[in-house]
Scaffold this motif. Structure first.
Motif, mmCIF file in Angstrom:
data_model
loop_
_atom_site.group_PDB
_atom_site.id
_atom_site.type_symbol
_atom_site.label_atom_id
_atom_site.label_comp_id
_atom_site.label_asym_id
_atom_site.label_seq_id
_atom_site.Cartn_x
_atom_site.Cartn_y
_atom_site.Cartn_z
ATOM 1 N N SER A 2 0.837 -1.201 0.000
ATOM 2 C CA SER A 2 0.000 0.000 0.000
ATOM 3 C C SER A 2 0.869 1.248 0.000
ATOM 4 C CB SER A 2 -0.881 0.002 1.238
ATOM 5 O OG SER A 2 -1.707 -1.133 1.258
ATOM 6 N N PHE A 3 0.228 2.358 -0.307
ATOM 7 C CA PHE A 3 0.925 3.646 -0.304
ATOM 8 C C PHE A 3 0.611 4.387 0.990
ATOM 9 C CE2 PHE A 3 0.080 3.010 -4.938
ATOM 10 C CZ PHE A 3 1.393 2.737 -5.284
ATOM 11 N N TYR A 26 14.883 6.109 9.116
ATOM 12 C CA TYR A 26 13.535 5.573 8.941
ATOM 13 C C TYR A 26 13.330 5.004 7.549
ATOM 14 C CZ TYR A 26 12.574 7.476 13.485
ATOM 15 O OH TYR A 26 12.616 7.733 14.830
ATOM 16 N N ALA A 27 13.993 5.550 6.551
ATOM 17 C CA ALA A 27 13.927 4.985 5.203
ATOM 18 C C ALA A 27 14.547 3.584 5.197
ATOM 19 C CB ALA A 27 14.646 5.893 4.214
ATOM 20 N N GLN A 28 15.606 3.406 5.958
ATOM 21 C CA GLN A 28 16.255 2.100 6.050
ATOM 22 C C GLN A 28 15.355 1.082 6.753
ATOM 23 O OE1 GLN A 28 19.135 1.269 4.518
ATOM 24 N NE2 GLN A 28 18.603 -0.807 5.123
ATOM 25 N N VAL A 29 14.619 1.542 7.760
ATOM 26 C CA VAL A 29 13.684 0.651 8.461
ATOM 27 C C VAL A 29 12.627 0.139 7.491
ATOM 28 C CG1 VAL A 29 11.857 0.586 10.210
ATOM 29 C CG2 VAL A 29 14.042 1.679 10.726
ATOM 30 N N VAL A 30 12.101 1.024 6.667
ATOM 31 C CA VAL A 30 11.093 0.632 5.679
ATOM 32 C C VAL A 30 11.698 -0.339 4.664
ATOM 33 C CG1 VAL A 30 9.631 1.491 3.812
ATOM 34 C CG2 VAL A 30 9.742 2.725 5.966
ATOM 35 N N VAL A 37 10.948 3.896 -0.098
ATOM 36 C CA VAL A 37 10.588 5.305 -0.055
ATOM 37 C C VAL A 37 10.498 5.776 -1.498
ATOM 38 C CG1 VAL A 37 11.331 7.610 0.632
ATOM 39 C CG2 VAL A 37 11.681 5.678 2.178
ATOM 40 N N VAL A 38 9.316 6.199 -1.916
ATOM 41 C CA VAL A 38 9.108 6.624 -3.294
ATOM 42 C C VAL A 38 9.554 8.067 -3.482
ATOM 43 C CG1 VAL A 38 7.381 6.960 -5.097
ATOM 44 C CG2 VAL A 38 7.197 5.015 -3.532
ATOM 45 N N SER A 95 -2.939 6.825 -3.950
ATOM 46 C CA SER A 95 -1.829 6.877 -4.898
ATOM 47 C C SER A 95 -0.872 7.987 -4.476
ATOM 48 C CB SER A 95 -2.337 7.134 -6.313
ATOM 49 O OG SER A 95 -2.948 8.410 -6.380
ATOM 50 N N ILE A 96 0.329 7.891 -4.962
ATOM 51 C CA ILE A 96 1.340 8.895 -4.639
ATOM 52 C C ILE A 96 1.206 10.043 -5.631
ATOM 53 C CG2 ILE A 96 3.805 9.348 -4.515
ATOM 54 C CD1 ILE A 96 4.087 6.505 -3.437
#
Length: 125
Positions: A2-3, A26-30, A37-38, A95-96
């Motif tokens: 999901s977005f 936090y980007a690394q956690v995701v 991260v888009v 959507s992004i």
């Protein structure tokens, strides 16, 4: 997957480099949980609407994620424990959005739109 849209408010006494480190953490956690991260936007130091923990300003960072739900749960768990964050908010979105957010757009674009709207309203009379 999901977005999601994630907005964090980081303490104002940190340096911009430290704010970037927090965002990368936090980007690394995701990424570790299978998401990505888009898009990310650093809005810089901005005024708060009200004091939060005796602070009148905060660094704002907006991030768009394409991630599974368990990645977002882990992200929010870690954000709750982080003393560098004043607030965070994560929303599920359809959507992004393309392009920059409204905050990052030049102010002249908004001024032109307001002027055109004002002229239209005056012409209706």
């Amino acid at each position: 997957m999901s977005f999601y849209e994630n907005l964090i408010l980081v303490r104002p006494d940190l340096t911009p480099a430290k704010v970037a480190e927090v965002s990368k953490k936090y980007a690394q956690v995701v990424a570790d949980k299978g998401g990505k991260v888009v898009k990310s936007e650093d809005w810089g130091l901005r005024d708060l609407a009200y004091k939060i923990q005796k602070n009148r300003k905060a660094f704002y960072v907006l991030t768009y994620l394409d991630a599974p739900a368990d990645a977002v749960l882990e992200l929010e768990r870690l954000m709750r424990l982080d003393e560098n964050l004043l607030r965070y908010m994560t929303l599920k979105i359809d959507s992004i959005p393309e392009g920059a957010s409204v905050i990052m757009e030049p102010k002249s674009r908004h001024a032109k739109a307001d002027k055109v709207e004002l002229q239209l309203n005056e012409g209706d009379r």
